[in-house]
Design a protein around this motif. Structure first.
Motif, PDB file in Angstrom:
ATOM      1  N   ALA A  84      48.231 -30.711  36.553  1.00 61.07           N
ATOM      2  CA  ALA A  84      47.358 -31.882  36.428  1.00 61.07           C
ATOM      3  C   ALA A  84      45.898 -31.442  36.338  1.00 61.07           C
ATOM      4  O   ALA A  84      45.125 -31.987  35.556  1.00 61.07           O
ATOM      5  N   ARG A  85      45.524 -30.429  37.140  1.00 61.88           N
ATOM      6  CA  ARG A  85      44.143 -29.919  37.082  1.00 61.88           C
ATOM      7  C   ARG A  85      43.843 -29.352  35.698  1.00 61.88           C
ATOM      8  O   ARG A  85      42.743 -29.512  35.181  1.00 61.88           O
ATOM      9  N   LYS A  86      44.823 -28.677  35.108  1.00 62.07           N
ATOM     10  CA  LYS A  86      44.622 -28.145  33.747  1.00 62.07           C
ATOM     11  C   LYS A  86      44.483 -29.279  32.750  1.00 62.07           C
ATOM     12  O   LYS A  86      43.656 -29.219  31.832  1.00 62.07           O
ATOM     13  N   ILE A 114      38.108 -38.970  36.284  1.00 61.41           N
ATOM     14  CA  ILE A 114      39.422 -38.751  36.916  1.00 61.41           C
ATOM     15  C   ILE A 114      39.305 -37.822  38.112  1.00 61.41           C
ATOM     16  O   ILE A 114      38.470 -36.914  38.131  1.00 61.41           O
ATOM     17  N   HIS A 115      40.132 -38.089  39.109  1.00 58.49           N
ATOM     18  CA  HIS A 115      40.274 -37.176  40.247  1.00 58.49           C
ATOM     19  C   HIS A 115      41.692 -36.638  40.283  1.00 58.49           C
ATOM     20  O   HIS A 115      42.640 -37.363  39.987  1.00 58.49           O
ATOM     21  N   GLY A 116      41.837 -35.382  40.675  1.00 53.92           N
ATOM     22  CA  GLY A 116      43.158 -34.820  40.920  1.00 53.92           C
ATOM     23  C   GLY A 116      43.089 -33.838  42.077  1.00 53.92           C
ATOM     24  O   GLY A 116      42.133 -33.066  42.179  1.00 53.92           O
ATOM     25  N   SER A 117      44.078 -33.846  42.948  1.00 50.94           N
ATOM     26  CA  SER A 117      44.098 -32.942  44.105  1.00 50.94           C
ATOM     27  C   SER A 117      44.001 -31.491  43.646  1.00 50.94           C
ATOM     28  O   SER A 117      44.571 -31.124  42.621  1.00 50.94           O
ATOM     29  N   ASP A 118      43.296 -30.653  44.440  1.00 52.33           N
ATOM     30  CA  ASP A 118      43.062 -29.267  44.008  1.00 52.33           C
ATOM     31  C   ASP A 118      44.077 -28.256  44.541  1.00 52.33           C
ATOM     32  O   ASP A 118      44.056 -27.093  44.146  1.00 52.33           O
ATOM     33  N   ALA A 119      44.977 -28.660  45.430  1.00 51.78           N
ATOM     34  CA  ALA A 119      46.011 -27.766  45.961  1.00 51.78           C
ATOM     35  C   ALA A 119      47.121 -28.620  46.575  1.00 51.78           C
ATOM     36  O   ALA A 119      46.894 -29.796  46.873  1.00 51.78           O
TER      37      ALA A 119
HETATM   38 MG    MG Z   1      38.018 -31.958  44.252  1.00 59.26          MG
END
Ligand code: MG
Ligand code: GTP
Length: 149
Positions: A84-86, A114-119
């Protein structure tokens, strides 16, 4: 199964990008397991971004994120946090490759849609902050065996 927290930020909602963003995750093969249209309080955003509390942009960030409705979502699938981060691109839209969500739809870091969790660990924390257990659903996608070997 791995889950991540995604939000279409208030600027993404205002710009009519909810459908486009959902479409990308759906077409990738990820599975939605929770989704709600809501307006977050400034207090809620302060908690969500508490790790950034000492940054100069923190107050403005929490105001912007609580300034209008957003679309909070939980998505599930193998490697969904990293992928999702990619798909989102970099924090700075200018560094985001064309083809990524931020690369295609926004210009400024403070309006990056947009926000997406980083881990994975952050994702679990964020999902618990944004969703009640009864708002999340485990279900079997009919096309599961056509997406996963
Ligand atoms: Mg962040
Ligand atoms: P999120 O998915 O929203 O968490 O973004 P990120 O993980 O790519 O970046 P980070 O968690 O470091 O920052 C959270 C959000 O704060 C970013 O998405 C931006 O909206 C905002 N932000 C980060 N750095 C800056 C900055 O230097 N200036 C401004 N105005 N906003 C920033």
């Amino acid at each position: 199964q791995e889950r991540t927290f995604i939000a279409v930020k208030p600027d993404g909602v205002q710009r009519g990008l909810i459908g486009e963003i959902i479409k990308r995750f759906e077409q990738k093969g990820f599975k939605p397991c929770g989704m709600k249209f809501m307006q977050a309080s400034e207090e809620h955003m302060k908690k969500h971004y508490e790790d950034l509390a000492d940054k100069p942009f923190y107050p403005g960030l929490c105001k912007y994120m609580s300034s209008g409705p957003l679309c909070a979502m939980c998505w599930e699938g193998t490697g969904v946090v990293k992928t999702a981060r990619k798909m989102m691109g970099e924090t700075k839209p200018a560094d985001s490759a064309p083809g990524s969500i931020r690369g295609d739809y926004c210009i400024e870091i403070g309006r990056n849609i947009i926000h997406g969790s980083d881990a994975v660990e952050t994702a679990n924390k964020e999902i618990a902050l944004w969703f009640k257990p009864e708002e999340l659903f485990s279900w079997t996608q009919g096309n599961h065996s056509w997406i996963f070997e």
